[in-house]
Design a protein around this motif. Structure first.
Motif, PDB file in Angstrom:
ATOM      1  N   SER A   1     -20.772 -23.854  12.079  1.00 29.34           N
ATOM      2  CA  SER A   1     -19.860 -24.767  12.251  1.00 29.34           C
ATOM      3  C   SER A   1     -20.192 -25.919  11.716  1.00 29.34           C
ATOM      4  N   ILE A   2     -19.195 -26.773  11.068  1.00 27.32           N
ATOM      5  CA  ILE A   2     -19.565 -28.072  10.546  1.00 27.32           C
ATOM      6  C   ILE A   2     -18.280 -29.089  11.009  1.00 27.32           C
TER       7      ILE A   2
ATOM      8  N   ASN B   1     -12.441 -33.220  11.445  1.00 28.08           N
ATOM      9  CA  ASN B   1     -12.123 -31.715  11.178  1.00 28.08           C
ATOM     10  C   ASN B   1     -13.339 -30.700  10.959  1.00 28.08           C
ATOM     11  N   LYS B   2     -12.941 -29.480  11.890  1.00 23.97           N
ATOM     12  CA  LYS B   2     -14.082 -28.460  11.976  1.00 23.97           C
ATOM     13  C   LYS B   2     -13.657 -27.371  10.881  1.00 23.97           C
ATOM     14  N   LYS B   3     -14.712 -26.877  10.493  1.00 25.53           N
ATOM     15  CA  LYS B   3     -14.579 -25.639   9.669  1.00 25.53           C
ATOM     16  C   LYS B   3     -15.980 -24.863  10.216  1.00 25.53           C
ATOM     17  N   THR B   4     -15.471 -23.661   9.967  1.00 28.00           N
ATOM     18  CA  THR B   4     -16.571 -22.483  10.254  1.00 28.00           C
ATOM     19  C   THR B   4     -16.826 -21.699   9.134  1.00 28.00           C
ATOM     20  N   LEU B   5     -18.070 -21.526   8.755  1.00 28.07           N
ATOM     21  CA  LEU B   5     -18.490 -20.877   7.388  1.00 28.07           C
ATOM     22  C   LEU B   5     -19.316 -20.043   7.757  1.00 28.07           C
TER      23      LEU B   5
ATOM     24  N   VAL C   1     -14.512 -19.257   6.412  1.00 30.02           N
ATOM     25  CA  VAL C   1     -14.615 -18.990   5.015  1.00 30.02           C
ATOM     26  C   VAL C   1     -16.104 -18.620   4.638  1.00 30.02           C
ATOM     27  N   VAL C   2     -16.212 -17.642   3.633  1.00 28.54           N
ATOM     28  CA  VAL C   2     -17.554 -17.432   2.914  1.00 28.54           C
ATOM     29  C   VAL C   2     -17.800 -18.276   1.923  1.00 28.54           C
ATOM     30  N   ILE C   3     -19.105 -18.950   2.133  1.00 32.82           N
ATOM     31  CA  ILE C   3     -19.683 -19.858   1.018  1.00 32.82           C
ATOM     32  C   ILE C   3     -21.011 -19.038   0.498  1.00 32.82           C
ATOM     33  N   THR C   4     -21.400 -19.311  -0.803  1.00 33.19           N
ATOM     34  CA  THR C   4     -22.607 -18.796  -1.300  1.00 33.19           C
ATOM     35  C   THR C   4     -23.528 -19.834  -1.596  1.00 33.19           C
ATOM     36  N   PRO C   5     -24.672 -19.547  -1.518  1.00 34.89           N
ATOM     37  CA  PRO C   5     -25.910 -20.792  -2.061  1.00 34.89           C
ATOM     38  C   PRO C   5     -25.680 -21.322  -3.193  1.00 34.89           C
ATOM     39  N   SER C   6     -25.046 -20.628  -4.170  1.00 35.33           N
ATOM     40  CA  SER C   6     -24.729 -21.308  -5.488  1.00 35.33           C
ATOM     41  C   SER C   6     -23.342 -22.247  -5.399  1.00 35.33           C
ATOM     42  N   SER C   7     -22.441 -22.228  -4.428  1.00 36.13           N
ATOM     43  CA  SER C   7     -21.517 -23.096  -4.288  1.00 36.13           C
ATOM     44  C   SER C   7     -21.961 -24.428  -3.847  1.00 36.13           C
ATOM     45  N   PRO C   8     -21.058 -25.454  -4.138  1.00 34.55           N
ATOM     46  CA  PRO C   8     -21.620 -26.843  -4.002  1.00 34.55           C
ATOM     47  C   PRO C   8     -21.922 -27.163  -2.610  1.00 34.55           C
ATOM     48  N   ILE C   9     -20.947 -26.556  -1.704  1.00 33.49           N
ATOM     49  CA  ILE C   9     -21.250 -26.843  -0.171  1.00 33.49           C
ATOM     50  C   ILE C   9     -22.523 -25.873   0.003  1.00 33.49           C
ATOM     51  N   GLY C  10     -22.537 -24.726  -0.429  1.00 32.38           N
ATOM     52  CA  GLY C  10     -23.576 -23.769   0.012  1.00 32.38           C
ATOM     53  C   GLY C  10     -25.052 -24.652  -0.167  1.00 32.38           C
TER      54      GLY C  10
END
Length: 194
Positions: free
Chosen positions: A126-127, A133-137, A156-165
């Protein structure tokens, strides 16, 4: 799960929510977060969503193959490219089916019982941004952008190669990360991690 256990979990969530609201009203500058959701249920929902995407991709690939091999799509002259275009589409759809199958397999290999102290593949995080604004990833091995809602909370699924990941990778609770997303500088704080 027994009805008594479900009732005690719901009661605990209600108490946690009430406590978070109360603490937030007493000291609004400190962010109090709710406990992170059940990862086993979340992972099961993600696998179900990925299986549905896989089935839809298989159906689309079959339609594209049927179109490409249909007798009515035989070229009548050298400028008639409908069959060739259909063949390209069928190939693209078959590649998509393979990717969807790999996504399902990747998520089936994750262990929901592992709790992480750093953001990595398999972590639920959680960020919160500077505006509150909170998001759960969920840091997944693949399928970035997949969205699943559990108990009214979107993940929301993020991956290690995404900018946020890339920015969140190996961060811990309390760490702040500054990222440039869509041309804007955004700062997130890691609130919860499991």
């Amino acid at each position: 799960m027994s009805i008594q256990r479900m009732a005690s979990i719901d009661t605990k969530r209600a108490i946690d929510f009430t406590l978070a609201l109360l603490l937030s009203s007493i000291c609004p500058l400190v962010h109090y977060s709710l406990p992170i959701m059940n990862k086993a249920r979340l992972l099961a929902a993600m696998i179900t969503a990925l299986e549905s995407i896989h089935q839809n991709a298989r159906a689309a690939a079959k339609r594209a193959h049927d179109t490409a091999t249909d007798d009515e799509n035989i070229a009548e002259n050298k400028y008639d490219t409908l069959a060739l275009e259909a063949a390209y589409l069928a190939h693209g759809q078959s590649v998509r089916v393979a990717q969807c199958a790999a996504d399902v397999q990747d998520f089936r290999q994750l262990d929901s019982s592992i709790s992480y102290n750093k953001v990595t593949v398999g972590a639920l995080v959680s960020i919160i941004d500077e505006q509150g604004n909170k998001k759960t990833l969920f840091m997944g091995p693949s399928a970035g952008g997949l969205k699943v809602t559990i108990d009214g909370q979107e993940v929301v699924v993020i991956t290690p190669s995404s900018p946020i990941g890339k920015g969140l990778n190996q961060q811990q609770v309390g760490d702040e990360v500054s990222l440039t997303l869509a041309g804007k500088q955004v700062t997130y704080e890691v609130l919860d991690l499991s």
